[in-house]
Write a protein that holds these residues in place. Structure first.
Motif, mmCIF file in Angstrom:
data_model
loop_
_atom_site.group_PDB
_atom_site.id
_atom_site.type_symbol
_atom_site.label_atom_id
_atom_site.label_comp_id
_atom_site.label_asym_id
_atom_site.label_seq_id
_atom_site.Cartn_x
_atom_site.Cartn_y
_atom_site.Cartn_z
ATOM 1 N N MET A 1 40.241 53.556 -20.626
ATOM 2 C CA MET A 1 40.390 52.016 -19.914
ATOM 3 C C MET A 1 41.909 51.749 -19.782
ATOM 4 O O MET A 1 42.681 51.898 -20.710
ATOM 5 C CB MET A 1 39.777 50.751 -20.680
ATOM 6 N N ASP A 2 42.227 51.843 -18.400
ATOM 7 C CA ASP A 2 43.709 51.020 -17.985
ATOM 8 C C ASP A 2 43.766 49.759 -18.274
ATOM 9 O O ASP A 2 43.083 48.873 -17.645
ATOM 10 C CB ASP A 2 44.060 51.474 -16.512
ATOM 11 N N ILE A 3 44.894 49.500 -18.938
ATOM 12 C CA ILE A 3 45.504 47.899 -19.181
ATOM 13 C C ILE A 3 46.801 47.559 -18.740
ATOM 14 O O ILE A 3 47.721 48.672 -18.768
ATOM 15 C CB ILE A 3 45.045 47.444 -20.528
ATOM 16 N N ILE A 4 47.190 46.495 -18.529
ATOM 17 C CA ILE A 4 48.651 45.967 -18.379
ATOM 18 C C ILE A 4 48.862 45.149 -19.384
ATOM 19 O O ILE A 4 48.178 44.004 -19.631
ATOM 20 C CB ILE A 4 48.540 45.191 -16.750
ATOM 21 N N LEU A 5 50.102 45.508 -20.288
ATOM 22 C CA LEU A 5 50.276 44.868 -21.527
ATOM 23 C C LEU A 5 50.861 43.442 -20.830
ATOM 24 O O LEU A 5 52.036 43.353 -19.979
ATOM 25 C CB LEU A 5 51.276 45.541 -22.473
ATOM 26 N N MET A 6 50.715 42.194 -21.545
ATOM 27 C CA MET A 6 51.262 41.160 -21.320
ATOM 28 C C MET A 6 52.154 40.542 -22.375
ATOM 29 O O MET A 6 52.779 39.482 -22.366
ATOM 30 C CB MET A 6 50.154 39.789 -21.353
ATOM 31 N N GLU A 7 52.089 41.302 -23.597
ATOM 32 C CA GLU A 7 52.964 41.107 -24.716
ATOM 33 C C GLU A 7 53.421 42.522 -25.214
ATOM 34 O O GLU A 7 52.986 43.682 -24.646
ATOM 35 C CB GLU A 7 52.291 40.575 -25.988
ATOM 36 N N ASN A 8 54.570 42.690 -25.791
ATOM 37 C CA ASN A 8 55.085 43.688 -26.597
ATOM 38 C C ASN A 8 53.998 44.206 -27.664
ATOM 39 O O ASN A 8 53.986 43.383 -28.401
ATOM 40 C CB ASN A 8 56.390 43.550 -27.132
ATOM 41 N N VAL A 9 53.534 45.400 -27.801
ATOM 42 C CA VAL A 9 52.454 45.688 -28.714
ATOM 43 C C VAL A 9 53.214 46.947 -29.409
ATOM 44 O O VAL A 9 53.514 48.183 -28.885
ATOM 45 C CB VAL A 9 51.259 46.075 -28.307
ATOM 46 N N ASP A 10 53.542 46.847 -30.841
ATOM 47 C CA ASP A 10 54.006 47.967 -31.572
ATOM 48 C C ASP A 10 53.065 49.333 -31.412
ATOM 49 O O ASP A 10 52.090 49.244 -31.427
ATOM 50 C CB ASP A 10 54.250 47.619 -32.845
ATOM 51 N N GLY A 11 53.710 50.129 -31.063
ATOM 52 C CA GLY A 11 53.218 51.637 -30.740
ATOM 53 C C GLY A 11 52.201 51.751 -29.617
ATOM 54 O O GLY A 11 51.758 52.797 -29.534
ATOM 55 N N LEU A 12 52.448 50.798 -28.978
ATOM 56 C CA LEU A 12 51.595 50.834 -27.301
ATOM 57 C C LEU A 12 52.730 50.689 -26.275
ATOM 58 O O LEU A 12 52.257 51.618 -25.233
ATOM 59 C CB LEU A 12 50.659 49.752 -27.419
ATOM 60 N N GLY A 13 53.386 49.687 -26.290
ATOM 61 C CA GLY A 13 54.331 49.654 -25.171
ATOM 62 C C GLY A 13 55.019 48.214 -25.022
ATOM 63 O O GLY A 13 54.671 47.346 -25.752
ATOM 64 N N GLN A 14 55.533 48.069 -23.906
ATOM 65 C CA GLN A 14 56.421 46.665 -23.671
ATOM 66 C C GLN A 14 55.527 45.989 -22.638
ATOM 67 O O GLN A 14 54.573 46.302 -22.252
ATOM 68 C CB GLN A 14 57.748 46.958 -23.159
ATOM 69 N N ILE A 15 56.213 44.761 -22.508
ATOM 70 C CA ILE A 15 55.357 43.717 -21.474
ATOM 71 C C ILE A 15 55.717 44.339 -20.000
ATOM 72 O O ILE A 15 56.412 45.001 -19.563
ATOM 73 C CB ILE A 15 56.208 42.402 -21.393
ATOM 74 N N GLY A 16 54.440 44.404 -19.296
ATOM 75 C CA GLY A 16 54.180 44.919 -18.017
ATOM 76 C C GLY A 16 53.935 46.320 -18.118
ATOM 77 O O GLY A 16 53.776 47.142 -16.795
ATOM 78 N N ASP A 17 53.853 47.105 -18.887
ATOM 79 C CA ASP A 17 53.495 48.493 -19.103
ATOM 80 C C ASP A 17 52.177 48.702 -18.527
ATOM 81 O O ASP A 17 51.108 47.952 -19.150
ATOM 82 C CB ASP A 17 53.642 49.328 -20.363
ATOM 83 N N THR A 41 43.034 46.142 -9.091
ATOM 84 C CA THR A 41 43.837 46.310 -8.224
ATOM 85 C C THR A 41 44.643 44.968 -8.142
ATOM 86 O O THR A 41 45.788 44.805 -7.753
ATOM 87 C CB THR A 41 43.378 46.613 -6.559
ATOM 88 N N ARG A 42 43.870 43.702 -8.410
ATOM 89 C CA ARG A 42 44.412 42.302 -8.249
ATOM 90 C C ARG A 42 45.577 42.158 -9.241
ATOM 91 O O ARG A 42 46.635 41.742 -8.839
ATOM 92 C CB ARG A 42 43.373 41.420 -8.548
ATOM 93 N N ASN A 43 45.265 42.563 -10.515
ATOM 94 C CA ASN A 43 46.264 42.300 -11.449
ATOM 95 C C ASN A 43 47.604 43.454 -11.564
ATOM 96 O O ASN A 43 48.695 42.862 -11.672
ATOM 97 C CB ASN A 43 45.547 42.657 -12.882
ATOM 98 N N ILE A 44 47.112 44.429 -10.538
ATOM 99 C CA ILE A 44 48.465 45.310 -10.625
ATOM 100 C C ILE A 44 49.363 44.730 -9.321
ATOM 101 O O ILE A 44 50.389 44.905 -9.737
ATOM 102 C CB ILE A 44 47.891 46.796 -10.329
ATOM 103 N N LYS A 45 48.687 44.226 -8.443
ATOM 104 C CA LYS A 45 49.370 43.664 -7.441
ATOM 105 C C LYS A 45 50.293 42.402 -8.218
ATOM 106 O O LYS A 45 51.628 42.224 -7.536
ATOM 107 C CB LYS A 45 48.646 43.191 -6.247
ATOM 108 N N GLU A 46 49.766 41.874 -8.799
ATOM 109 C CA GLU A 46 50.017 40.612 -9.324
ATOM 110 C C GLU A 46 51.439 40.933 -10.223
ATOM 111 O O GLU A 46 52.407 40.242 -10.300
ATOM 112 C CB GLU A 46 49.170 39.640 -10.133
ATOM 113 N N LEU A 47 51.330 42.017 -11.097
ATOM 114 C CA LEU A 47 52.183 42.607 -11.873
ATOM 115 C C LEU A 47 53.599 42.893 -11.165
ATOM 116 O O LEU A 47 54.613 42.591 -11.280
ATOM 117 C CB LEU A 47 51.757 43.666 -12.539
#
Length: 148
Positions: A1-17, A41-47
């Motif tokens: 599942m593809d997600i957009i990170l809203m917070e920095n998550v250790d071992g996963l990525g930074q905000i916006g990844d 698509t909506r969340n990606i455009k918003e990002l």
């Protein structure tokens, strides 16, 4: 599942990844904890829109910092204080006093941004760094003379 990170998550990525994780991890932990949102698509455009806004805002901050840097570097803070015969001051020049002199010159700077390791306790000319937003460093000239 593809997600957009809203917070920095250790071992996963930074905000916006945009990252790919297992669906259970996303549904049961990341999304309920508001660490991430689903990458539709909506969340990606918003990002992308938010990234453009942040970039524009960063440009404005950079330009404002450059203007303040130019103002700071034009100013020479002059202090006339009582001093002993050996050039030591009776008292000292601190970042608060430097900030006050800069304010008199029309430059507003937070005193905590003035990089003065220890107060100036001797006569002479000094260059003091001032940390501005966007990682810009400006130097202000400080001249300490004897009062007679």
């Amino acid at each position: 599942m593809d997600i957009i990170l809203m917070e920095n998550v250790d071992g996963l990525g930074q905000i916006g990844d945009l990252v790919k994780v297992k669906p259970g991890y996303a549904r049961n932990f990341l999304i309920p904890q508001k660490f991430a949102v689903e990458a539709n698509t909506r969340n990606i455009k918003e990002l992308e829109h938010q990234k453009r806004q942040l970039e524009h805002k960063a440009q404005k901050v950079l330009q404002a910092s450059e203007v303040v840097k130019a103002q700071i570097e034009k100013v020479t803070c002059e202090f006339a204080l009582r001093a002993g015969d050996d050039g030591k001051l009776f008292g000292s020049v601190t970042s608060m006093e430097i900030q006050a002199k800069l304010a008199e010159s029309g430059v507003e700077v937070d005193r905590k941004k003035i990089q003065l390791d220890e107060p100036i306790k001797a006569l002479g000319e000094y260059e003091v760094a001032v940390k501005l937003p966007a990682g810009i460093l400006a130097t202000v000239k400080v001249a300490v003379t004897a009062l007679d």
